[in-house]
Motif scaffolding. Structure first.
Motif, mmCIF file in Angstrom:
data_model
loop_
_atom_site.group_PDB
_atom_site.id
_atom_site.type_symbol
_atom_site.label_atom_id
_atom_site.label_comp_id
_atom_site.label_asym_id
_atom_site.label_seq_id
_atom_site.Cartn_x
_atom_site.Cartn_y
_atom_site.Cartn_z
ATOM 1 N N HIS A 19 -13.796 -86.406 55.559
ATOM 2 C CA HIS A 19 -14.934 -85.575 55.160
ATOM 3 C C HIS A 19 -15.826 -86.345 54.196
ATOM 4 C CE1 HIS A 19 -13.379 -84.680 51.122
ATOM 5 N NE2 HIS A 19 -12.228 -84.303 51.681
ATOM 6 N N PRO A 20 -17.092 -85.911 54.093
ATOM 7 C CA PRO A 20 -18.000 -86.554 53.148
ATOM 8 C C PRO A 20 -17.603 -86.257 51.698
ATOM 9 C CG PRO A 20 -19.160 -84.870 54.454
ATOM 10 C CD PRO A 20 -17.737 -84.872 54.881
ATOM 11 N N ILE A 77 -15.410 -82.734 48.492
ATOM 12 C CA ILE A 77 -14.166 -82.930 47.742
ATOM 13 C C ILE A 77 -13.703 -81.644 47.072
ATOM 14 C CG2 ILE A 77 -13.166 -84.046 45.693
ATOM 15 C CD1 ILE A 77 -14.632 -86.600 46.545
ATOM 16 N N HIS A 78 -14.596 -80.965 46.377
ATOM 17 C CA HIS A 78 -14.193 -79.745 45.667
ATOM 18 C C HIS A 78 -13.795 -78.641 46.650
ATOM 19 C CE1 HIS A 78 -13.871 -76.786 42.514
ATOM 20 N NE2 HIS A 78 -14.642 -75.976 43.231
ATOM 21 N N ALA A 79 -14.583 -78.437 47.687
ATOM 22 C CA ALA A 79 -14.326 -77.357 48.644
ATOM 23 C C ALA A 79 -13.015 -77.553 49.399
ATOM 24 C CB ALA A 79 -15.480 -77.247 49.642
ATOM 25 N N LEU A 80 -12.610 -78.796 49.604
ATOM 26 C CA LEU A 80 -11.412 -79.082 50.402
ATOM 27 C C LEU A 80 -10.245 -79.598 49.562
ATOM 28 C CD1 LEU A 80 -13.135 -80.737 53.495
ATOM 29 C CD2 LEU A 80 -12.225 -78.411 53.292
ATOM 30 N N ALA A 129 -5.093 -82.220 48.992
ATOM 31 C CA ALA A 129 -3.828 -82.362 48.263
ATOM 32 C C ALA A 129 -2.628 -82.399 49.211
ATOM 33 C CB ALA A 129 -3.671 -81.231 47.250
ATOM 34 N N ALA A 130 -2.757 -81.758 50.374
ATOM 35 C CA ALA A 130 -1.668 -81.745 51.351
ATOM 36 C C ALA A 130 -1.674 -82.971 52.262
ATOM 37 C CB ALA A 130 -1.762 -80.479 52.206
ATOM 38 N N ALA A 131 -2.757 -83.720 52.261
ATOM 39 C CA ALA A 131 -2.928 -84.842 53.190
ATOM 40 C C ALA A 131 -2.205 -86.099 52.712
ATOM 41 C CB ALA A 131 -4.413 -85.143 53.376
ATOM 42 N N SER A 132 -1.807 -86.914 53.684
ATOM 43 C CA SER A 132 -1.261 -88.237 53.371
ATOM 44 C C SER A 132 -2.370 -89.220 53.059
ATOM 45 C CB SER A 132 -0.432 -88.760 54.548
ATOM 46 O OG SER A 132 0.696 -87.950 54.751
ATOM 47 N N ALA A 133 -3.563 -88.966 53.610
ATOM 48 C CA ALA A 133 -4.726 -89.817 53.347
ATOM 49 C C ALA A 133 -5.990 -88.980 53.492
ATOM 50 C CB ALA A 133 -4.768 -90.997 54.311
ATOM 51 N N VAL A 134 -6.964 -89.267 52.648
ATOM 52 C CA VAL A 134 -8.284 -88.642 52.720
ATOM 53 C C VAL A 134 -9.305 -89.770 52.760
ATOM 54 C CG1 VAL A 134 -9.950 -87.114 51.589
ATOM 55 C CG2 VAL A 134 -7.497 -86.642 51.393
ATOM 56 N N VAL A 135 -10.127 -89.765 53.806
ATOM 57 C CA VAL A 135 -11.113 -90.829 54.004
ATOM 58 C C VAL A 135 -12.457 -90.201 54.324
ATOM 59 C CG1 VAL A 135 -9.341 -92.467 54.782
ATOM 60 C CG2 VAL A 135 -10.547 -91.060 56.462
ATOM 61 N N ASN A 136 -13.491 -91.057 54.382
ATOM 62 C CA ASN A 136 -14.818 -90.517 54.706
ATOM 63 C C ASN A 136 -15.422 -91.086 55.973
ATOM 64 O OD1 ASN A 136 -15.814 -92.994 53.820
ATOM 65 N ND2 ASN A 136 -16.167 -92.229 51.751
#
Length: 143
Positions: A109-110, A114-117, A122-129
């Protein structure tokens, strides 16, 4: 071999970017129906027009969920993309469902989301854009 389900936003070619980027890797990709009209109309195409748009959507959602939930269950990793243009509540549901099944989760996600998701992140193994970052992660996993 990993099985990866590509959930979320259906209005761009991000799935193809990941699939092409991982060509030659030992990865099987699964996807929801990403032809928007076909997804929306499957209920009325099968059982006929309902009395209201609510029931047309309800029947289609139930049919589509058979594919989505089956593929999430079959997957080792679930990639969920939240696009910029539309609110994708279905993507949030898929992320929660995958998490409840203890699937590894990669979220795209963009920055402005960050705040909305934050709970999903927090549950993800990775967060990318970007999809290219997902390609990098998947290639690392199959080395």
């Amino acid at each position: 071999m990993y099985t990866v389900y590509l959930a979320g936003e259906i209005h761009s070619n991000w799935r193809e970017e990941i699939i092409i980027g991982c060509k030659g890797c030992d990865i099987k990709f699964l996807t929801p129906e990403h032809d928007h009209q076909s997804s929306d109309d499957i209920g009325k195409n099968v059982v006929g027009e309902q009395d209201s748009s609510f029931y047309n959507d309800h029947v289609s959602a139930k049919i589509n969920s058979m594919r989505n939930h089956t593929y999430i269950k079959q997957s080792d990793i679930v990639v969920v993309r939240f696009g910029e243009k539309y609110k994708q509540f279905n993507a949030a549901f898929d992320a929660g469902y995958a998490n409840a099944l203890d699937k590894k989760l990669i979220v795209i996600h963009p920055q402005e989301f960050i705040h909305a998701l934050k709970e999903i992140d927090a549950a993800a193994s990775a967060v990318v854009n970007s999809p290219s970052q997902v390609v990098d992660i998947l290639k690392h996993l199959v080395r």
